[in-house]
Design an enzyme around this catalytic site. Sequence first.
Site, PDB file in Angstrom:
ATOM      1  CE  LYS A 140     -43.208 -14.125 -10.444  1.00 52.52           C
ATOM      2  NZ  LYS A 140     -42.038 -13.814  -9.631  1.00 52.52           N
ATOM      3  CB  SER A 195     -42.657  -9.971 -13.521  1.00 54.99           C
ATOM      4  OG  SER A 195     -42.521 -10.497 -14.822  1.00 54.99           O
ATOM      5  CG  ASP A 216      12.726  14.592   4.287  1.00 53.85           C
ATOM      6  OD1 ASP A 216      12.947  13.362   4.283  1.00 53.85           O
ATOM      7  OD2 ASP A 216      13.307  15.403   3.541  1.00 53.85           O
ATOM      8  CD  GLU A 265     -35.426 -12.238  -5.077  1.00 49.88           C
ATOM      9  OE1 GLU A 265     -36.219 -13.137  -5.398  1.00 49.88           O
ATOM     10  OE2 GLU A 265     -35.299 -11.183  -5.736  1.00 49.88           O
ATOM     11  N   GLY A 290       0.804  -1.218   0.000  1.00 47.45           N
ATOM     12  CA  GLY A 290       0.000   0.000   0.000  1.00 47.45           C
ATOM     13  C   GLY A 290       0.834   1.265   0.000  1.00 47.45           C
ATOM     14  CB  SER A 349       4.014   2.076   3.207  1.00 49.52           C
ATOM     15  OG  SER A 349       4.312   3.282   2.554  1.00 49.52           O
ATOM     16  CB  THR A 383     -36.574 -31.253   9.533  1.00 56.73           C
ATOM     17  OG1 THR A 383     -37.446 -32.384   9.446  1.00 56.73           O
ATOM     18  CG2 THR A 383     -36.756 -30.575  10.885  1.00 56.73           C
ATOM     19  CG  HIS A 384     -34.231 -33.361   6.027  1.00 55.38           C
ATOM     20  ND1 HIS A 384     -32.919 -33.609   5.715  1.00 55.38           N
ATOM     21  CD2 HIS A 384     -34.406 -33.747   7.319  1.00 55.38           C
ATOM     22  CE1 HIS A 384     -32.316 -34.153   6.773  1.00 55.38           C
ATOM     23  NE2 HIS A 384     -33.196 -34.229   7.758  1.00 55.38           N
TER      24      HIS A 384
END
Length: 506
Positions: free
Chosen positions: A357, A351, A165, A364, A133, A173, A220-221
């Site tokens: 829709k 949509s 200086d 999401e 960097g 760095s 479950t599953h």
Amino acid sequence: MPNKGASPENLRSKTPSKPSTADASSRGGRTTGSPSDVRIERDTMGALEVPADAYYGVQTARAIRNFPISGLRFSRAFIRALGLIKAGAARANAALGLLDPERARAIEQAAREVAEGQWDDQFPVDIFQTGSGTSTNMNANEVIANRACELLGQAKGSRYVHPNDHVNLGQSSNDVIPTAMHVAAIDQIREELIPSLMRLHRALRTKAQQFDKIVKIGRTHLQDATPIRLGQEFSGYARQMELSIARARHALDVLREVALGGTAVGTGLNTHPRFARMVLQYLSRELRVALKEAVNHFEAQSAQDSVVEASGCLRTIAVSLMKIANDIRWMGSGPRCGLGEIHLPETQPGSSIMPGKVNPVIAESVTMVSAQVIGNDVTITVAGQAGNFELLVMLPVMAYNLLQSIELLARSSENFRVRCIEGITANRAVCEGMIERSLAMCTALAPVIGYEAAAEIAKESYRTGKTVREVARARHILPDAQLNQLLDPWRMTEPQVPKPNKAARR
């Protein structure tokens, strides 16, 4: 996230792919542009044109030409951290008698301006640059030096205040950049991420209380299981966020120890023994977080295990958010042909072809943020292995990914709360209507009539389309009152062990 203020189109020289054409030393110091448009600055490699109005200098100009890679820039949080470090360094060096008061005051003011965001457009160097960097550290040194020159009535590029200086006095760095990474991450976690997670936790806890009287089928599953209260599901999400807050606080703790004071290779060459402690006291006051100098500077600069650990905490938070967001999507699926157990706030048309829709777009968005954070953690993990002897040489990409993860998680958590969680309502009729049809209701019968007998009822229920209650009643395995008690959905949401019915088992 990319630094919007630092536009590479505005700040990069006209021909970055051909650095030789802009190296003024190869043309005897003459410039190709108008004298009013550029100035000539020199470093140990020669002279180079720099835009006349730029506060950055020759080393930044070289870096712009050397790294025309991605357009990604250091974030506001990182530049703020750099500014604070340089301001603290100027004050410490003045107090130690190593820097004259006039220059120290000008450097501190210029550095404060950098920290406050006044000069973000003067930080154009790409993330994919030298692994230490150094280009960005020198970018900060040059901007601060030239602004300090201006404050003292001197011309930009005059070197009256020198980037190495004076501004970089007592620093390298190799200790500044990892320190800035830690400082920026601490600031973002404390000020943005933890507050967002706390608000999301409260919202989920409120929903857990609101939905506690609504019984639904557990899964479950992705298959039907025994009943659960909708509030119990949301209480699990609330607990995940409570643990996420604890993980974020743990990340804060592991980042408090910083590399400043080690300079080039961890030995502290060219820095005063009290320098780092004084700068960290300054930073601790600014951030209201207790920072501490590395116990072992050789570890702090040759590795970044603390950043890898902190990123792991962020990854786990992302995994928790992914699980919650996906459950919300599933429960809100439909509205007529899905689970439809909850109603999600409608935020936008879903949509371009299907009228009416509405999609679970906020959830999401959370899942995509989670995927990005998990990917960032992979990069940080790989970068964490790039410590060769006394220096880790993937610091910029580590810093970028770490800070992006914090910012994304903070913003996404807040958005999830405001635009989704707080507006969720329960579809009680759907939740309760599915319970009676579930084959898993026979689980409550197993302790009384035995596992195999209960399984036979489940199979007949599935084969005939009748409910478990209807099949059990037709078989006369238990008195109606006891059967109804055992098949009470609310009763199944609390721990209890029914007494076996010896007659029913025979």
